[in-house]
Design a protein around this motif. Structure first.
Motif, PDB file in Angstrom:
ATOM      1  N   ASP A   1       0.848  -1.194   0.000  1.00 31.15           N
ATOM      2  CA  ASP A   1       0.000   0.000   0.000  1.00 31.15           C
ATOM      3  C   ASP A   1       0.880   1.240   0.000  1.00 31.15           C
ATOM      4  OD1 ASP A   1      -2.397  -1.419   0.080  1.00 31.15           O
ATOM      5  OD2 ASP A   1      -2.322  -1.580   2.254  1.00 31.15           O
ATOM      6  N   ALA A   2       0.461   2.256  -0.741  1.00 30.53           N
ATOM      7  CA  ALA A   2       1.246   3.487  -0.835  1.00 30.53           C
ATOM      8  C   ALA A   2       0.329   4.657  -1.183  1.00 30.53           C
ATOM      9  CB  ALA A   2       2.345   3.344  -1.892  1.00 30.53           C
ATOM     10  N   ILE A   3       0.886   5.851  -1.102  1.00 33.40           N
ATOM     11  CA  ILE A   3       0.200   7.094  -1.461  1.00 33.40           C
ATOM     12  C   ILE A   3       1.031   7.781  -2.535  1.00 33.40           C
ATOM     13  CG2 ILE A   3      -0.627   9.348  -0.623  1.00 33.40           C
ATOM     14  CD1 ILE A   3      -2.100   7.087   0.701  1.00 33.40           C
TER      15      ILE A   3
ATOM     16  N   THR B   1       5.439   4.418   0.313  1.00 36.91           N
ATOM     17  CA  THR B   1       4.766   3.341   1.023  1.00 36.91           C
ATOM     18  C   THR B   1       4.476   3.762   2.459  1.00 36.91           C
ATOM     19  OG1 THR B   1       6.846   2.317   1.694  1.00 36.91           O
ATOM     20  CG2 THR B   1       5.895   1.591  -0.396  1.00 36.91           C
ATOM     21  N   LEU B   2       3.696   2.975   3.153  1.00 31.76           N
ATOM     22  CA  LEU B   2       3.308   3.320   4.517  1.00 31.76           C
ATOM     23  C   LEU B   2       4.479   3.243   5.488  1.00 31.76           C
ATOM     24  CD1 LEU B   2      -0.181   1.580   4.642  1.00 31.76           C
ATOM     25  CD2 LEU B   2       0.391   3.928   3.999  1.00 31.76           C
ATOM     26  N   ASP B   3       5.539   2.506   5.124  1.00 32.20           N
ATOM     27  CA  ASP B   3       6.727   2.469   5.981  1.00 32.20           C
ATOM     28  C   ASP B   3       7.703   3.605   5.668  1.00 32.20           C
ATOM     29  OD1 ASP B   3       7.992   1.686   3.646  1.00 32.20           O
ATOM     30  OD2 ASP B   3       8.647  -0.258   4.395  1.00 32.20           O
TER      31      ASP B   3
ATOM     32  N   PRO C   1      -4.473   7.010  -2.947  1.00 29.56           N
ATOM     33  CA  PRO C   1      -3.975   5.741  -2.407  1.00 29.56           C
ATOM     34  C   PRO C   1      -3.874   4.703  -3.534  1.00 29.56           C
ATOM     35  CG  PRO C   1      -6.269   6.058  -1.807  1.00 29.56           C
ATOM     36  CD  PRO C   1      -5.835   7.291  -2.535  1.00 29.56           C
TER      37      PRO C   1
END
Length: 120
Positions: free
Chosen positions: A58-60, A75-77, A98
């Motif tokens: 998942d990413a933005i 990414t979310l990390d 997203p």
């Protein structure tokens, strides 16, 4: 004396003319005719990406340039991925959208639409 049964004349094309003829149509404003990274999504590419669901990230979208086809997704990390797509992914995914990225097979999912992307 032996006769040949081949009636088709042999065409000798130079490598230059073959390369010119095989240029992807998306460079000329038409539908993409290449399955190279960043061009049209191949059915097999989409299927193997969906067969490995644990590898989707998942990413933005951080930056998106519809003119060049460049995207930067985070990414979310916190890691960033620079992508390119010539088939309109940047139009579908403006900054803040997203997305899901399958980095192993180069597939970007924007909602239900998937794109073949080149990762740099």
């Amino acid at each position: 004396m032996k006769e040949t049964t081949v009636s088709t004349p042999l065409n000798h094309l130079s490598p230059l003319s073959v390369r010119e003829r095989s240029a992807c149509m998306c460079r000329h404003g038409f539908a993409c005719s290449s399955f190279a990274a960043g061009h049209a999504l191949h059915l097999i590419q989409a299927r193997i990406a969906s067969a490995t669901p644990s590898e989707w990230i998942d990413a933005i979208v951080e930056r998106s340039d519809a003119t060049t086809g460049d995207l930067v997704v985070r990414t979310l990390d916190g890691s960033a991925h620079v992508l390119w797509n010539g088939a309109g992914a940047a139009l579908e995914a403006p900054a803040g959208t997203p997305i899901a990225l399958h980095a192993r097979y180069g597939v970007l999912a924007v909602g239900r639409t998937q794109f073949n992307v080149a990762l740099s």
